[in-house]
Design a protein around this motif. Structure first.
Motif, PDB file in Angstrom:
ATOM      1  N   ALA A  97       0.811  -1.213   0.000  1.00 21.55           N
ATOM      2  CA  ALA A  97       0.000   0.000   0.000  1.00 21.55           C
ATOM      3  C   ALA A  97       0.846   1.266   0.000  1.00 21.55           C
ATOM      4  CB  ALA A  97      -0.941   0.003   1.211  1.00 21.55           C
ATOM      5  N   LEU A  98       1.999   1.221   0.667  1.00 24.51           N
ATOM      6  CA  LEU A  98       2.860   2.400   0.682  1.00 24.51           C
ATOM      7  C   LEU A  98       3.389   2.710  -0.712  1.00 24.51           C
ATOM      8  CD1 LEU A  98       4.951   1.959   3.954  1.00 24.51           C
ATOM      9  CD2 LEU A  98       3.179   3.645   3.491  1.00 24.51           C
ATOM     10  N   PHE A 103       3.208   6.266  -5.467  1.00 22.07           N
ATOM     11  CA  PHE A 103       3.033   6.424  -6.911  1.00 22.07           C
ATOM     12  C   PHE A 103       1.801   7.259  -7.238  1.00 22.07           C
ATOM     13  CE2 PHE A 103       5.576   2.351  -7.615  1.00 22.07           C
ATOM     14  CZ  PHE A 103       6.654   3.019  -8.162  1.00 22.07           C
ATOM     15  N   MET A 104       0.746   7.102  -6.464  1.00 27.43           N
ATOM     16  CA  MET A 104      -0.452   7.911  -6.691  1.00 27.43           C
ATOM     17  C   MET A 104      -0.151   9.391  -6.483  1.00 27.43           C
ATOM     18  SD  MET A 104      -3.234   5.420  -4.825  1.00 27.43           S
ATOM     19  CE  MET A 104      -4.676   6.484  -5.054  1.00 27.43           C
ATOM     20  N   TRP A 114       6.255  14.080 -11.982  1.00 31.76           N
ATOM     21  CA  TRP A 114       6.260  12.668 -11.586  1.00 31.76           C
ATOM     22  C   TRP A 114       7.652  12.215 -11.176  1.00 31.76           C
ATOM     23  CZ3 TRP A 114       8.696   8.150 -12.946  1.00 31.76           C
ATOM     24  CH2 TRP A 114       8.110   6.966 -12.491  1.00 31.76           C
ATOM     25  N   HIS A 115       8.625  12.441 -12.032  1.00 31.85           N
ATOM     26  CA  HIS A 115       9.967  11.947 -11.744  1.00 31.85           C
ATOM     27  C   HIS A 115      10.579  12.651 -10.540  1.00 31.85           C
ATOM     28  CE1 HIS A 115      14.339  11.255 -12.333  1.00 31.85           C
ATOM     29  NE2 HIS A 115      13.913  10.068 -12.674  1.00 31.85           N
ATOM     30  N   GLN A 159     -10.016   6.378  -6.179  1.00 31.64           N
ATOM     31  CA  GLN A 159     -10.075   4.986  -6.603  1.00 31.64           C
ATOM     32  C   GLN A 159      -9.662   4.806  -8.058  1.00 31.64           C
ATOM     33  OE1 GLN A 159     -10.705   2.358  -4.542  1.00 31.64           O
ATOM     34  NE2 GLN A 159     -10.063   1.098  -6.277  1.00 31.64           N
ATOM     35  N   ALA A 160     -10.011   5.761  -8.908  1.00 31.32           N
ATOM     36  CA  ALA A 160      -9.639   5.660 -10.323  1.00 31.32           C
ATOM     37  C   ALA A 160      -8.117   5.686 -10.483  1.00 31.32           C
ATOM     38  CB  ALA A 160     -10.278   6.789 -11.123  1.00 31.32           C
ATOM     39  N   MET A 161      -7.448   6.518  -9.689  1.00 24.39           N
ATOM     40  CA  MET A 161      -5.992   6.571  -9.750  1.00 24.39           C
ATOM     41  C   MET A 161      -5.384   5.260  -9.260  1.00 24.39           C
ATOM     42  SD  MET A 161      -3.355   8.392 -10.571  1.00 24.39           S
ATOM     43  CE  MET A 161      -3.830  10.129 -10.556  1.00 24.39           C
ATOM     44  N   LEU A 162      -5.904   4.724  -8.161  1.00 29.24           N
ATOM     45  CA  LEU A 162      -5.422   3.445  -7.651  1.00 29.24           C
ATOM     46  C   LEU A 162      -5.629   2.344  -8.681  1.00 29.24           C
ATOM     47  CD1 LEU A 162      -4.327   1.596  -5.447  1.00 29.24           C
ATOM     48  CD2 LEU A 162      -6.638   1.486  -4.485  1.00 29.24           C
TER      49      LEU A 162
END
Length: 210
Positions: A97-98, A103-104, A114-115, A159-162
Motif C-alpha cells: 500500500a505504501l 506512486f499515486m 512525476w519523476h 479509486q480511479a488513480m489506484l
C-alpha cells in the motif's frame, strides 16, 4: 504480487518497442502486455525513435530500486538516453500500500513532476516508508510540491488513480515481472540492481547491430 484491493489509502498502516517490432496478431500475452502502456500516461525519457527501449518496473519501498535510481540511473541517462540511443520508460509495480500511495501522489503532482516526486521519495524513504506514521510523512514531504494535507488525502482516496496504478502493475505481471526492479531491454528481461557496466552489457549488443 497481490494487487491492492479496493480501499482508501487513507487507512495506510504505521507496483512500446515490441509494438514496433512484433505484429499484434503474433504477440504472446506477455509481449502484448509489455507493449501496452496501460490506462495512465507513460513516464519516459529519451527519443521514441531510439534504437533501444528499456522498460523498468519498480517499487518505491524496494531498496534495490532506490539504489538503481540514485546510483545507476543518472549515468545511464547521460550515456544512453541523452545521446539518443535509449528510450527509458518507468512503470509502477507497487508491492504494498505504501508503494501504491507514493506512486499515486507522484501522479497527482502532475506529469511534469512525476519523476521529481519519485526521486524525492527514494531519497527520503526514512521519512515515510520507515516512519511510525507513513501517511503523515507523505503529507509533510508533498508540501514541497504544493500539495496540502487535503490534496494528499484526496489523491490517496482516488479509486480511479489506484485502479490505474494497479492496471500498470497487472500488465507487468502478465509480462513476467515477479519482483523489482525488473527491466526489459528491447523486450528481453533482466532483474535486480545493476551497475552502469552491467547495464551496458545489456544495451551495447543492440547498438552494435545497428
Amino acid at each position: 504480487m497481490t494487487l491492492l484491493a479496493r480501499r482508501s489509502l487513507l487507512l495506510l498502516p504505521a507496483a512500446a518497442v515490441l509494438a514496433r517490432t512484433v505484429p499484434a496478431a503474433a504477440q504472446s500475452p506477455a509481449e502484448k502486455a509489455l507493449a501496452e502502456s496501460g490506462p495512465l500516461p507513460e513516464n519516459s525519457f529519451g527519443s521514441a525513435s531510439a534504437p533501444v527501449t528499456v522498460i523498468e518496473y519498480a517499487s518505491l519501498t524496494c531498496h534495490r530500486c532506490r539504489d538503481f535510481h540514485l546510483q545507476t540511473w543518472p549515468a545511464v541517462k547521460q550515456k544512453y538516453v541523452d545521446t539518443g540511443k535509449v528510450q527509458f520508460v518507468f512503470r509502477e509495480f507497487p508491492l504494498n500500500a505504501l508503494d501504491a500511495g507514493g506512486f499515486m501522489l507522484a501522479r497527482c503532482a502532475g506529469e511534469k513532476r512525476w519523476h521529481a516526486v519519485v526521486d524525492m521519495l527514494y531519497r527520503t524513504d526514512d521519512a515515510w516508508a520507515h516512519a511510525p506514521d507513513p501517511l503523515e510523512g507523505l503529507r509533510g514531504l508533498m508540501r514541497q510540491f504544493g500539495m496540502g494535507a487535503e490534496q494528499v488525502n484526496a489523491c490517496l482516496s482516488d479509486q480511479a488513480m489506484l485502479d490505474g496504478v494497479n492496471a500498470v502493475a497487472r500488465r507487468g505481471s502478465i509480462a513476467g515481472v515477479t519482483g523489482t526492479p525488473t527491466f526489459f531491454v528491447n523486450g528481453r528481461k533482466a532483474s535486480g540492481m545493476m551497475t552502469v557496466d552491467e547495464f551496458s552489457k545489456l544495451i551495447d549488443p543492440h547498438l552494435a547491430s545497428r
